[in-house]
Scaffold this motif. Sequence first.
Motif, PDB file in Angstrom:
ATOM      1  N   LYS A 156     114.750  34.101  31.859  1.00  0.00           N
ATOM      2  CA  LYS A 156     116.059  34.760  31.772  1.00  0.00           C
ATOM      3  C   LYS A 156     116.672  34.633  30.378  1.00  0.00           C
ATOM      4  CE  LYS A 156     117.224  33.986  36.654  1.00  0.00           C
ATOM      5  NZ  LYS A 156     118.063  33.164  37.577  1.00  0.00           N
ATOM      6  N   ASP A 157     116.413  33.516  29.708  1.00  0.00           N
ATOM      7  CA  ASP A 157     117.136  33.183  28.486  1.00  0.00           C
ATOM      8  C   ASP A 157     116.367  33.457  27.194  1.00  0.00           C
ATOM      9  OD1 ASP A 157     119.251  32.289  30.017  1.00  0.00           O
ATOM     10  OD2 ASP A 157     118.578  30.202  30.012  1.00  0.00           O
ATOM     11  N   THR A 158     115.118  33.890  27.283  1.00  0.00           N
ATOM     12  CA  THR A 158     114.299  34.099  26.086  1.00  0.00           C
ATOM     13  C   THR A 158     114.378  35.542  25.618  1.00  0.00           C
ATOM     14  OG1 THR A 158     112.781  32.331  26.766  1.00  0.00           O
ATOM     15  CG2 THR A 158     111.987  33.882  25.099  1.00  0.00           C
ATOM     16  N   ILE A 232     114.271  28.121  18.397  1.00  0.00           N
ATOM     17  CA  ILE A 232     113.843  29.376  17.798  1.00  0.00           C
ATOM     18  C   ILE A 232     112.409  29.260  17.291  1.00  0.00           C
ATOM     19  CG2 ILE A 232     116.189  30.051  17.165  1.00  0.00           C
ATOM     20  CD1 ILE A 232     115.510  29.368  14.250  1.00  0.00           C
ATOM     21  N   GLY A 233     111.740  30.407  17.252  1.00  0.00           N
ATOM     22  CA  GLY A 233     110.394  30.490  16.698  1.00  0.00           C
ATOM     23  C   GLY A 233     110.307  31.734  15.836  1.00  0.00           C
ATOM     24  N   CYS A 281     114.014  33.399  20.588  1.00  0.00           N
ATOM     25  CA  CYS A 281     115.076  32.423  20.865  1.00  0.00           C
ATOM     26  C   CYS A 281     115.134  32.140  22.364  1.00  0.00           C
ATOM     27  CB  CYS A 281     116.434  32.970  20.458  1.00  0.00           C
ATOM     28  SG  CYS A 281     116.515  33.692  18.810  1.00  0.00           S
ATOM     29  N   THR A 282     115.468  30.920  22.696  1.00  0.00           N
ATOM     30  CA  THR A 282     115.746  30.574  24.082  1.00  0.00           C
ATOM     31  C   THR A 282     116.744  29.433  24.110  1.00  0.00           C
ATOM     32  OG1 THR A 282     114.713  30.274  26.255  1.00  0.00           O
ATOM     33  CG2 THR A 282     113.968  28.798  24.505  1.00  0.00           C
TER      34      THR A 282
END
Length: 287
Positions: A156-158, A232-233, A281-282
Amino acid sequence: MPTIRIVTDSTADIPKEIVEKWNIEVIPLSVVFSETESYEDGVTLTPEAFYEKIEKEDVIPTTSQPTPHQFEEVYRALKSEGAEVIFSIHLSSKLSGTYQAATIAQASLEDEVDVRVVDSRQASYAIGIMVAEMAELAYENKPVADLEARLDELTKDTNVYFLVDTLHFLQKNGRIGKASAILGSLLKVKPILSLSEEGEVYPLDKARGPKKAISRIVEIIKEQYGDSPIHIGASHALNEELANELVQRVKQECQVESVVMTTIGAVIGAHVGPGTVSISCTKATTK
């Protein structure tokens, strides 16, 4: 507690050190240049060799997913090592048949091992950011219920936001419409792309040039996550300088708990092309 293992595929673009640290099993997709020339993503073809090859030969290769048999072999091998539950997390089903191949293998082994196949609805390190955290929880012998709950949050959050040097690769591979490809070539407009809730590539916004595009991405991330702590990546295809600039800007504006830098592999690179930069991002867990 049951022994849990995490499986993903090479499109997650997870750095080797993270794969090794958390004991992640990575199944490679293939990059096909001709009937007689194909490579396994990240195994027989490094990202660096891939980008050098497409620049020299001026060719856009095709890609292919693993077979169900390859998944079966991996699941059985993990079972023989003691795995009782396997979470198998893969590239968006809207972009590849990888998820389908995994579900076929899952069905054939349903009486042998508990395999839970997950459509990440993401690509590149947006998958990897989820997989790495799941693998860490598995490595720490957390209960299955904890992994299921965290995976639900992660899906849900990524989010992922990316810039490409050209939309030619996405258009050529049928991942984005011709109209959008034409738009992206005009007046130095930089489309800001993302993946929808269903896992399809779509143009989220646009900006004139990479600097303004970065500023807009940072605004979008700030709007999305507010003051929540985030992981973050940043991923890039021969564009480390721009990726670093993007990371620094996000760190200035957001509550960043961790950063991973990674190179976009050959399969994703075949669809987005060199010069691409993305940020995944998550939300971080609140302990």
